[in-house]
Design a protein around this motif. Structure first.
Motif, PDB file in Angstrom:
ATOM      1  N   GLY A 133       0.784  -1.234   0.000  1.00  0.00           N
ATOM      2  CA  GLY A 133       0.000   0.000   0.000  1.00  0.00           C
ATOM      3  C   GLY A 133       0.811   1.276   0.000  1.00  0.00           C
ATOM      4  N   TYR A 134       2.138   1.185  -0.101  1.00  0.00           N
ATOM      5  CA  TYR A 134       2.958   2.385  -0.173  1.00  0.00           C
ATOM      6  C   TYR A 134       2.832   3.020  -1.566  1.00  0.00           C
ATOM      7  N   ARG A 135       2.763   4.335  -1.598  1.00  0.00           N
ATOM      8  CA  ARG A 135       2.727   5.071  -2.849  1.00  0.00           C
ATOM      9  C   ARG A 135       3.732   6.210  -2.751  1.00  0.00           C
ATOM     10  N   ALA A 136       4.453   6.451  -3.830  1.00  0.00           N
ATOM     11  CA  ALA A 136       5.443   7.524  -3.847  1.00  0.00           C
ATOM     12  C   ALA A 136       5.278   8.338  -5.122  1.00  0.00           C
ATOM     13  N   TYR A 137       5.433   9.654  -5.007  1.00  0.00           N
ATOM     14  CA  TYR A 137       5.220  10.562  -6.130  1.00  0.00           C
ATOM     15  C   TYR A 137       6.378  11.545  -6.218  1.00  0.00           C
ATOM     16  N   PHE A 138       6.779  11.841  -7.460  1.00  0.00           N
ATOM     17  CA  PHE A 138       7.810  12.855  -7.682  1.00  0.00           C
ATOM     18  C   PHE A 138       7.141  14.215  -7.813  1.00  0.00           C
ATOM     19  N   VAL A 139       7.602  15.149  -6.995  1.00  0.00           N
ATOM     20  CA  VAL A 139       7.066  16.508  -7.012  1.00  0.00           C
ATOM     21  C   VAL A 139       8.174  17.458  -7.460  1.00  0.00           C
ATOM     22  N   PHE A 184       9.244  -3.648  10.250  1.00  0.00           N
ATOM     23  CA  PHE A 184       7.986  -2.916  10.396  1.00  0.00           C
ATOM     24  C   PHE A 184       7.491  -2.387   9.050  1.00  0.00           C
ATOM     25  N   ALA A 185       8.415  -1.925   8.208  1.00  0.00           N
ATOM     26  CA  ALA A 185       8.002  -1.421   6.891  1.00  0.00           C
ATOM     27  C   ALA A 185       7.320  -2.510   6.087  1.00  0.00           C
ATOM     28  N   PHE A 186       7.852  -3.738   6.151  1.00  0.00           N
ATOM     29  CA  PHE A 186       7.255  -4.847   5.411  1.00  0.00           C
ATOM     30  C   PHE A 186       5.976  -5.357   6.077  1.00  0.00           C
ATOM     31  N   ALA A 187       5.656  -4.809   7.236  1.00  0.00           N
ATOM     32  CA  ALA A 187       4.358  -5.095   7.857  1.00  0.00           C
ATOM     33  C   ALA A 187       3.384  -3.950   7.611  1.00  0.00           C
ATOM     34  N   GLY A 188       3.883  -2.856   6.976  1.00  0.00           N
ATOM     35  CA  GLY A 188       3.031  -1.721   6.663  1.00  0.00           C
ATOM     36  C   GLY A 188       2.919  -0.700   7.764  1.00  0.00           C
ATOM     37  N   VAL A 189       3.896  -0.652   8.674  1.00  0.00           N
ATOM     38  CA  VAL A 189       3.869   0.289   9.797  1.00  0.00           C
ATOM     39  C   VAL A 189       5.094   1.200   9.707  1.00  0.00           C
ATOM     40  N   GLU A 190       4.865   2.497   9.815  1.00  0.00           N
ATOM     41  CA  GLU A 190       5.940   3.466   9.668  1.00  0.00           C
ATOM     42  C   GLU A 190       6.593   3.805  11.003  1.00  0.00           C
ATOM     43  N   ARG A 191       7.803   4.382  10.944  1.00  0.00           N
ATOM     44  CA  ARG A 191       8.563   4.681  12.157  1.00  0.00           C
ATOM     45  C   ARG A 191       7.876   5.713  13.038  1.00  0.00           C
ATOM     46  N   HIS A 192       7.046   6.586  12.462  1.00  0.00           N
ATOM     47  CA  HIS A 192       6.382   7.610  13.271  1.00  0.00           C
ATOM     48  C   HIS A 192       5.127   7.078  13.967  1.00  0.00           C
ATOM     49  N   GLU A 193       4.659   5.885  13.592  1.00  0.00           N
ATOM     50  CA  GLU A 193       3.434   5.326  14.172  1.00  0.00           C
ATOM     51  C   GLU A 193       3.780   4.538  15.444  1.00  0.00           C
ATOM     52  N   ARG A 194       4.182   5.249  16.477  1.00  0.00           N
ATOM     53  CA  ARG A 194       4.725   4.611  17.672  1.00  0.00           C
ATOM     54  C   ARG A 194       3.681   3.802  18.430  1.00  0.00           C
ATOM     55  N   GLU A 195       2.496   4.364  18.602  1.00  0.00           N
ATOM     56  CA  GLU A 195       1.459   3.634  19.324  1.00  0.00           C
ATOM     57  C   GLU A 195       1.066   2.357  18.585  1.00  0.00           C
TER      58      GLU A 195
END
Length: 261
Positions: free
Chosen positions: A96-102, A156-167
């Protein structure tokens, strides 16, 4: 629009890059080469960055990566083939990760909103996969697993959880911890010893700690030191017959398989 790919090393967090140039923004370079347990050294200059391998002590062995500008954004050109990356694009898109060039702003990443139960299931499903070698059957805590994995950010990334999502991370860890504890408790205890009852110099089967080796010979470990650690854990130091040591954090009720005579 510039196509985006996701690159990594085996023990690193996947990072976004521009496919046409293998171009990484500065933050991706830092994530890939500095963050995590295995660290390289970076030295930034106006026209690029020097990357020194972690096992080198001088800059003579460093590689220089050119700084380039693409539509107003700062990037670093890795097309020279100096580094062998994994391409994690398909897996990251499936998560579900999406990345865009701005233009003028580099790469913007849209993270998935993954439910804790789904993230925990991905951890559990992967115990026989890429990170499974760090979770032998008798491992009974997420803390021990986290202590063994080379880069927990990648897990965690391969589980879909980001470093800022501490809780969310804490909740996922609790769910996985409960699974590991239940799994270990279902195994027979004959021929095993609890960590808090194990004498120093106890000889253990290597398979129970998963200290992987390319040696075809049967391996055993010796518990050379056992000390109290934080949060009620024990720090157990294991040694191979070659004198190589590794310390692991384990629960007092963690059972180890005693080596056969």
């Amino acid at each position: 629009m510039e196509p985006i790919i996701w690159l990594s090393f085996d023990d690193k967090l996947p990072v976004p890059a521009l496919a046409d140039h293998f171009a990484l923004p500065r933050e991706s370079v830092i994530d890939l080469f500095e963050r995590g347990r295995t660290q390289s050294q970076l030295h930034w200059e106006k026209n690029g960055v020097w990357v020194r391998p972690e096992d080198e002590h001088t800059w003579d062995q460093a590689d220089f990566i050119d700084r380039i500008e693409i539509e107003g954004g700062e990037f670093y050109d890795f097309t020279g083939g100096l580094f062998e990356f994994n391409n994690d694009t398909d897996q990251m898109l499936e998560l579900g990760y999406r990345a865009y060039f701005v233009p003028g702003g580099g790469i913007v990443v849209e993270n998935p909103d993954t439910r804790p139960a789904l993230a925990a299931k991905r951890f559990i499903d992967d115990l026989s996969g890429i990170f499974g070698k760090y979770a032998p059957e008798r491992l009974n805590s997420f803390a021990e697993y986290a202590d063994a994995v080379p880069n927990l950010e990648r897990a965690f990334a391969f589980a879909g959880v980001e470093r800022h999502e501490r809780e969310k991370r804490e909740l996922v860890a609790t769910l996985v911890d409960a699974y590991l504890s239940t799994r270990a408790a279902s195994l027979p205890t004959e021929g095993t010893v609890r960590a808090d009852e194990m004498p120093v110099n106890t000889v253990l089967e290597a398979v129970d700690v998963r200290w992987w080796s390319h040696s075809p010979e049967r391996e055993v470990f010796v518990a050379t030191d056992i000390r109290p650690a934080e949060h009620g854990m024990l720090a157990v130091t294991f040694s191979t017959k070659y004198g190589i040591e590794r310390t692991r954090l384990v629960r007092p009720d963690r059972r180890f398989l005693v080596a056969r005579a």
